[in-house]
Design a protein around this motif. Structure first.
Motif, mmCIF file in Angstrom:
data_model
loop_
_atom_site.group_PDB
_atom_site.id
_atom_site.type_symbol
_atom_site.label_atom_id
_atom_site.label_comp_id
_atom_site.label_asym_id
_atom_site.label_seq_id
_atom_site.Cartn_x
_atom_site.Cartn_y
_atom_site.Cartn_z
ATOM 1 N N GLY A 15 0.818 -1.226 0.215
ATOM 2 C CA GLY A 15 -0.050 0.056 0.098
ATOM 3 C C GLY A 15 1.024 1.243 -0.107
ATOM 4 N N TRP A 16 2.053 1.253 -0.021
ATOM 5 C CA TRP A 16 3.058 2.394 -0.186
ATOM 6 C C TRP A 16 3.631 2.680 -1.338
ATOM 7 N N ALA A 17 3.042 2.113 -2.548
ATOM 8 C CA ALA A 17 3.716 2.464 -3.874
ATOM 9 C C ALA A 17 3.150 3.502 -4.340
ATOM 10 N N ARG A 18 4.158 4.152 -5.107
ATOM 11 C CA ARG A 18 3.753 5.580 -5.862
ATOM 12 C C ARG A 18 3.996 5.005 -7.356
ATOM 13 N N ALA A 19 2.843 5.288 -8.125
ATOM 14 C CA ALA A 19 2.972 5.182 -9.600
ATOM 15 C C ALA A 19 4.284 5.552 -10.146
ATOM 16 N N ASP A 20 4.707 7.004 -9.581
ATOM 17 C CA ASP A 20 5.769 7.478 -10.354
ATOM 18 C C ASP A 20 7.312 6.863 -10.057
ATOM 19 N N ASP A 21 7.080 6.252 -8.952
ATOM 20 C CA ASP A 21 8.350 5.500 -8.427
ATOM 21 C C ASP A 21 8.474 4.127 -9.240
ATOM 22 N N ALA A 22 7.733 3.672 -10.167
ATOM 23 C CA ALA A 22 7.861 2.482 -11.111
ATOM 24 C C ALA A 22 8.946 2.247 -11.602
ATOM 25 N N PRO A 23 9.619 3.600 -12.532
ATOM 26 C CA PRO A 23 10.739 3.513 -13.145
ATOM 27 C C PRO A 23 11.961 3.045 -12.290
ATOM 28 N N LEU A 24 11.920 3.831 -10.963
ATOM 29 C CA LEU A 24 13.063 3.617 -10.143
ATOM 30 C C LEU A 24 12.991 2.139 -9.704
ATOM 31 N N ARG A 25 11.795 1.658 -9.138
ATOM 32 C CA ARG A 25 11.771 0.123 -8.939
ATOM 33 C C ARG A 25 12.257 -0.717 -9.966
ATOM 34 N N ALA A 26 11.988 -0.494 -11.115
ATOM 35 C CA ALA A 26 12.672 -1.251 -12.463
ATOM 36 C C ALA A 26 14.103 -1.168 -12.246
ATOM 37 N N ASP A 27 14.535 0.009 -12.037
ATOM 38 C CA ASP A 27 16.076 0.122 -12.141
ATOM 39 C C ASP A 27 16.891 -0.569 -10.888
ATOM 40 N N LEU A 28 16.078 -0.484 -9.812
ATOM 41 C CA LEU A 28 16.955 -1.179 -8.868
ATOM 42 C C LEU A 28 16.822 -2.696 -9.084
ATOM 43 N N GLU A 29 15.504 -3.313 -9.253
ATOM 44 C CA GLU A 29 15.526 -4.589 -9.667
ATOM 45 C C GLU A 29 16.610 -4.991 -10.875
ATOM 46 N N ALA A 30 16.738 -4.250 -11.826
ATOM 47 C CA ALA A 30 17.915 -4.459 -12.793
ATOM 48 C C ALA A 30 19.381 -4.364 -12.154
ATOM 49 N N ALA A 31 19.641 -3.349 -11.052
ATOM 50 C CA ALA A 31 20.884 -3.238 -10.560
ATOM 51 C C ALA A 31 21.159 -4.668 -9.732
ATOM 52 N N LEU A 32 20.253 -5.161 -8.908
ATOM 53 C CA LEU A 32 20.250 -6.262 -8.009
ATOM 54 C C LEU A 32 20.505 -7.576 -9.068
ATOM 55 N N ALA A 33 20.218 -7.711 -10.393
ATOM 56 C CA ALA A 33 20.047 -8.686 -11.181
ATOM 57 C C ALA A 33 21.537 -9.332 -11.487
ATOM 58 N N ALA A 34 22.536 -8.547 -11.247
ATOM 59 C CA ALA A 34 23.820 -8.873 -11.696
ATOM 60 C C ALA A 34 24.161 -10.220 -11.403
ATOM 61 N N PRO A 35 24.689 -11.060 -12.364
ATOM 62 C CA PRO A 35 25.095 -12.446 -11.999
ATOM 63 C C PRO A 35 26.234 -12.690 -10.822
#
Length: 587
Positions: A15-35
């Motif tokens: 319940g604390w998500a902000r729609a305009d933070d979606a790009p940031l969350r996607a970038d963070l997921e990508a950053a932590l996907a490093a092999p």
């Protein structure tokens, strides 16, 4: 065991998500996907300031080894307990006064009170131990001409345990395991330097500082003309310096900072030498005294000298430079302050308990938190990424003197401290105020992202179970920080009507005249055009009174276009390097 790759607390469900933070969350997921992180245990927490609302969490509640990120807890506890205006004071006293001829019949006592700044670190252009020189000058100015006894280094505030039992036993000779005492100079280390002799085949030249601790030298190190043979090794055995191996003729010398066994005695030896340089005769031998106040520690009937250093120096060295001795000293001073005069000498355990008590008093959840020391060197420490971001948010809400001192203590991306070579390109230069952390198998980065003179986000990323090469982990941390910085810039309000004088510069760069700073920074300029673009951003920022942005990019230009300036900027601890200081016009 590695944590699951999916966030442990889904933003939408929470319940604390902000729609305009979606790009940031996607970038963070990508950053932590490093092999490189596939087998690592990762805790990440990002919150929006000032309210501290969560933006992204993954493993944020897991208690992990924080390494030197623990210093964020230690320094916050010390700052709020002691106060931003706290001063460390070291005194010189005597139990018997000097006579009319300046003759002191007994000992001269150098009384430590936990000041870790008794070194040349905060005295640019000076060498040795300037605070001791100032004390000696005051003693001579008070009319003392001779001391019949000796100098006694009094270390009575801290208990006998100077080296934590959790610290690696095979690294006792490293500066980061220096013994913790209430009286110490030069970071409780002797600096042993090996330089080449006058010609190949001759003995190397071995020197030590500060004066007094090393009483003998065993030198088996030779000078060599072959660079490939350059491998000088220095050791300290008690009070004997030992050197072996070979030093290349083209070398400027190699210096190793090695912990001394008795910091208070080393201080007493160095102060004896300082007194003699000021013309004061000292007859007796220097010695140390470690007794608790309850056992009748000498307090002196006459004070002859005193020097003080501000708490901000200690905070900055502990956090920005990640100096363990300073953090351990702060933890014990916090404990001593909480215990009061009747508390007796303080220990590692007391310092840890004081920090935990501070966190509890701040309303932070300490479930699963384990604090064993003040520096984070113990691998038995445990804390969560969520705890760090909640603390960072709390410190951001503190009163201005406390908040500013805390921010001022942190490393600055691309500019100062342990982040001086990280995140050092646009747009992250100067945007991250943080604390790094590294021990074997562990890497961490926590801090703030700053725009417009204010902290916009706090973040903490803790990584455990890493391979021997932590480089890829640090790169992932930097990608996390970069993603937050980019998001903060996207949220920044576009620049209002730009002054007309910037139009030509914008057109020369192929940009529209109404372009925002964020758009300039996002443009794919060539290396040739970057300086012009950054200079334009800095100039426009100054025109609208945004000295934060102006300082950030001016510093970047200076440090890249004039290498000598970069080294000066990084070495000068007195210059206002951080954007938060410039914005507030702090000295």
């Amino acid at each position: 065991m590695a944590l699951a790759l999916a966030p442990t607390l889904l933003a939408a469900a929470a319940g604390w998500a902000r729609a305009d933070d979606a790009p940031l969350r996607a970038d963070l997921e990508a950053a932590l996907a490093a092999p490189a992180l596939a087998k690592a245990t990762v805790g990440l927490s990002v919150v929006r300031l000032p309210e501290g609302a969560p933006v992204f969490e993954r493993g944020a509640e897991a208690p992990l080894i924080p390494a030197s990120n623990l210093k964020l807890l230690t320094s916050a506890a010390a700052l709020e307990t002691l106060g931003a205006d706290y001063q460390h004071v070291t005194r010189v006293v005597a139990e018997e006064p000097a006579d009319e001829n300046g003759a002191l019949p007994g000992d001269l006592l150098l009384v430590g009170a936990g000041d870790p700044n008794l070194s040349a670190r905060w005295y640019p252009g000076e060498s040795g131990c300037p605070p001791l020189d100032r004390l000696a000058g005051q003693v001579a100015a008070a009319g003392v001409k001779s001391v019949a006894g000796g100098v006694v280094g009094v270390d009575r505030l801290f208990d006998e345990g100077m080296v934590h039992p959790d610290w690696p036993a095979d690294q006792r000779d490293k500066w980061y395991e220096a013994p913790v005492a209430a009286l110490s100079i030069n970071d409780a280390c002797a600096d042993l330097t090996v330089r080449p002799g006058p010609a190949p085949g001759t003995p190397a030249v071995v020197t030590s500082a500060p004066e007094g601790w090393v009483t003998s030298v065993k030198n088996a190190c030779v000078t060599t003309a072959k660079k490939g043979e350059h491998k000088p090794i220095v050791e300290l055995r008690g009070r004997e310096a030992r050197a072996r191996g070979a030093v290349w003729t083209g070398s400027a010398g190699v210096t190793a900072a090695i912990p001394v066994a008795d910091p208070a005695l080393a201080a007493a030896d160095a102060f004896t030498a300082a007194l003699r340089r000021k013309g004061v005769t000292v007859t007796g031998t220097a010695r140390s005294l470690r007794v608790p106040p309850a056992a009748g520690a000498p307090t002196g009937v006459r004070e002859y000298a005193a020097v003080a250093s501000p708490l901000c120096w200690s905070l900055r060295t502990a956090n920005r430079n990640s100096q363990n001795l300073y953090a351990e000293t702060l933890a014990r001073l916090t404990a001593a302050s909480r215990a009061g005069a009747a508390g007796g000498p303080v220990s590692f355990a007391a310092g840890a308990e004081a920090t935990t008590a501070f966190l509890t008093a701040k309303g932070l959840d300490v479930a699963g938190v384990v604090i064993r020391d003040g520096s984070g060197l113990s691998k038995k420490n445990r804390a969560s990424a969520r705890l760090f971001t909640r603390l960072l948010a709390a410190m951001n809400r503190a009163e201005a003197p406390t908040r500013n001192a805390y921010f001022d203590s942190l490393a600055v991306s691309g500019v100062a401290g342990t982040l001086d070579r990280r995140l050092d390109s646009p747009p992250t230069i100067g945007m991250v105020l943080g604390k790094t952390g590294t021990v074997n198998g562990v890497s961490a980065l926590s801090g703030y992202v700053v725009t417009g003179g204010e902290a916009r986000f706090a973040f903490s990323v803790l990584m455990n179970d890493l391979p021997a090469d932590a480089g890829p982990a640090r790169e992932a941390q930097d990608r996390v920080a970069l993603a937050i910085c980019q998001h903060a810039l996207r949220e920044a309000a576009p620049l209002a009507a730009a002054p007309a004088r910037f139009d030509d510069a914008l057109r020369a760069l192929g940009l529209a005249t109404e372009v925002s700073d964020a758009a300039i920074l996002a443009s794919p300029f060539s290396a040739r055009d970057w300086p012009s673009a950054l200079d334009l951003v800095a100039d426009r920022a100054a025109a609208r009174g945004d000295f934060v942005t102006c300082d950030r990019y001016t510093s970047w230009l200076e440090s890249r276009l004039r290498a000598a300036d970069r080294e000066r900027l990084l070495a000068d601890n007195h210059r206002a390097l951080g954007p938060w200081r410039l914005a507030r016009r702090l000295p």
